[in-house]
Design a protein around this motif. Sequence first.
Motif, mmCIF file in Angstrom:
data_model
loop_
_atom_site.group_PDB
_atom_site.id
_atom_site.type_symbol
_atom_site.label_atom_id
_atom_site.label_comp_id
_atom_site.label_asym_id
_atom_site.label_seq_id
_atom_site.Cartn_x
_atom_site.Cartn_y
_atom_site.Cartn_z
ATOM 1 N N UNK A 258 65.358 -80.593 -13.866
ATOM 2 C CA UNK A 258 65.890 -80.303 -12.536
ATOM 3 C C UNK A 258 66.031 -78.802 -12.279
ATOM 4 N N UNK A 259 65.485 -77.989 -13.194
ATOM 5 C CA UNK A 259 65.478 -76.533 -12.995
ATOM 6 C C UNK A 259 64.059 -75.975 -13.085
ATOM 7 N N UNK A 260 63.058 -76.808 -12.880
ATOM 8 C CA UNK A 260 61.663 -76.395 -13.046
ATOM 9 C C UNK A 260 61.172 -75.678 -11.787
ATOM 10 N N UNK A 261 61.824 -74.592 -11.427
ATOM 11 C CA UNK A 261 61.525 -73.883 -10.175
ATOM 12 C C UNK A 261 60.179 -73.160 -10.244
ATOM 13 N N UNK A 262 59.971 -72.360 -11.296
ATOM 14 C CA UNK A 262 58.695 -71.644 -11.429
ATOM 15 C C UNK A 262 57.552 -72.643 -11.559
ATOM 16 N N UNK A 263 57.737 -73.651 -12.386
ATOM 17 C CA UNK A 263 56.687 -74.633 -12.642
ATOM 18 C C UNK A 263 56.284 -75.364 -11.365
ATOM 19 N N UNK A 264 57.268 -75.822 -10.597
ATOM 20 C CA UNK A 264 56.976 -76.546 -9.359
ATOM 21 C C UNK A 264 56.261 -75.648 -8.355
ATOM 22 N N UNK A 265 56.743 -74.410 -8.206
ATOM 23 C CA UNK A 265 56.126 -73.484 -7.257
ATOM 24 C C UNK A 265 54.684 -73.159 -7.665
ATOM 25 N N UNK A 266 54.450 -72.964 -8.964
ATOM 26 C CA UNK A 266 53.105 -72.677 -9.447
ATOM 27 C C UNK A 266 52.170 -73.844 -9.161
ATOM 28 N N UNK A 267 52.612 -75.053 -9.480
ATOM 29 C CA UNK A 267 51.804 -76.239 -9.230
ATOM 30 C C UNK A 267 51.549 -76.423 -7.738
ATOM 31 N N UNK A 268 52.589 -76.279 -6.922
ATOM 32 C CA UNK A 268 52.441 -76.477 -5.482
ATOM 33 C C UNK A 268 51.425 -75.503 -4.898
ATOM 34 N N UNK B 142 72.472 -83.447 -13.126
ATOM 35 C CA UNK B 142 72.012 -82.189 -12.531
ATOM 36 C C UNK B 142 72.840 -81.034 -13.097
ATOM 37 N N UNK B 143 72.215 -79.937 -13.529
ATOM 38 C CA UNK B 143 72.985 -78.796 -14.047
ATOM 39 C C UNK B 143 73.958 -78.244 -13.008
ATOM 40 N N UNK B 144 74.988 -77.589 -13.483
ATOM 41 C CA UNK B 144 75.979 -76.995 -12.588
ATOM 42 C C UNK B 144 75.323 -75.944 -11.687
ATOM 43 N N UNK B 145 75.934 -75.723 -10.523
ATOM 44 C CA UNK B 145 75.350 -74.849 -9.522
ATOM 45 C C UNK B 145 75.117 -73.433 -10.052
ATOM 46 N N UNK B 146 76.041 -72.926 -10.844
ATOM 47 C CA UNK B 146 75.879 -71.571 -11.386
ATOM 48 C C UNK B 146 74.653 -71.494 -12.293
ATOM 49 N N UNK B 147 74.424 -72.543 -13.064
ATOM 50 C CA UNK B 147 73.251 -72.592 -13.937
ATOM 51 C C UNK B 147 71.982 -72.639 -13.101
ATOM 52 N N UNK B 148 71.996 -73.467 -12.054
ATOM 53 C CA UNK B 148 70.828 -73.583 -11.188
ATOM 54 C C UNK B 148 70.490 -72.256 -10.508
ATOM 55 N N UNK B 149 71.504 -71.567 -10.047
ATOM 56 C CA UNK B 149 71.262 -70.289 -9.386
ATOM 57 C C UNK B 149 70.685 -69.263 -10.346
ATOM 58 N N UNK B 150 71.164 -69.267 -11.587
ATOM 59 C CA UNK B 150 70.635 -68.338 -12.587
ATOM 60 C C UNK B 150 69.177 -68.659 -12.907
#
Length: 431
Positions: A27-37, A62-70
């Motif tokens: 649920x924190x795969x931000x770079x991976x999802x953006x790269x694939x998209x 789901x990770x805590x909001x502070x973790x997600x933002x980091x």
Amino acid sequence: MDFEPSVSSEQLSAFRREFHRHAESGFSEFWTTAFLASRLSEAGCAVLVGEEALCREARMGVPEEAVQQARLAAALEQGADPYWLERMHGLTGLIADIRPDLPPHTVLRFDIDAVDVDESQSPAHFPAREGFRSLNAHESHACGHDGHAAIGLGTALELVRLKDCLRHNVRLIFEPAEEGLRGAAAMVKAGAVEGAKYFFAAHIGVNARQSGELVCGTEGFLASTKFDAEFFGKAAHAGAEPHEGRNSLLAAASAVLNLHAIPRHGKGETRIAVGRMESGTGRNVIPSYAKLICETRGSNTEVNDWMFEQARRILEHSAAMYGQECRITLMGGGGTAASDRAMCELVRRASENIPYFRHELVKDMGRGFGADDACAFLEAVQAQGGMGTYAQIGSHLPAGHHSPDFDFDESLLLPSVELFCRVALELDARK
């Protein structure tokens, strides 16, 4: 349809190493999802992200909001495309349709999350030696999902090249948070496999530990429930007023011992595990809080549900013995599913045209490896009259799954893309 891949082994290895370098937890795969998209959209796929791809409310753990933002900030710093990050609205994972003008017919699943493990820095570890070790502390691709993502991207590039020849829509699911059995339920809830007739997923290694090996289907997955248990007591001075305290550490310790004493069930295999216990603030303070991170497993849903009910009862009674409040939070889970024999045979036939897979090392059915979130997709497709399979793609492994030294044989990437494409093309010829 005759098929000859156009993507190269070198290109797939480059994809794999990029995913590996940017390992991200569930649920924190931000770079991976953006790269694939970005890559899939540029190639001509219709890409669904955010709440088009998964149901926000159905997520667990789901990770805590502070973790997600980091982690989001780290993805931006590492070059994630802001356009796609904006469109994701904090949700990771995606769906790519090859023929979006048609409803889903065949669904291919690829998981993209990493494991919460610090990767080895040893020169003997191939990613460390070749300079693509994970950039993110405590997050590494120690289970092969970087390879799965690369195979999925390569498969999409091949299928979109052939889309004018397809009679049906092939849908590729890039699932977040497979670890902990968290991502699939949210995607199923969003309709990811609704109407689909066929499902195919695969995992590198598992019980196929020789390069050139292929297990065409899997049975014997364990249903599982992931949960956290918190104990709330009362702090007190351990020397002057110990009688005023209510010791959460003791409550948790009692629970751990009794959880592992749950009897086995006569109707199937069962498991119980407490992976972590947290408690205490100081030597002379009665602990007022404790947390257990746990899971149950069973060879079927009934047996697993029985295990979880026994665990819940023990946790609540352990809390009562020590004057505690107890809170149990579900963090993930899923049922069990078995591959359809007809799909196993189809995968076997597809593999016969791919030299990597050695005939003597190909078998129709094998055992599962604990649990896999693919079961949720497979169950959903089977429930609506479809069929599917979960294959195991063989590779020599220098270390086991979830180990800091885990790695796999990159030469399997191109044959795996060809396998997924051949299966998809064979299914496309069916109604």
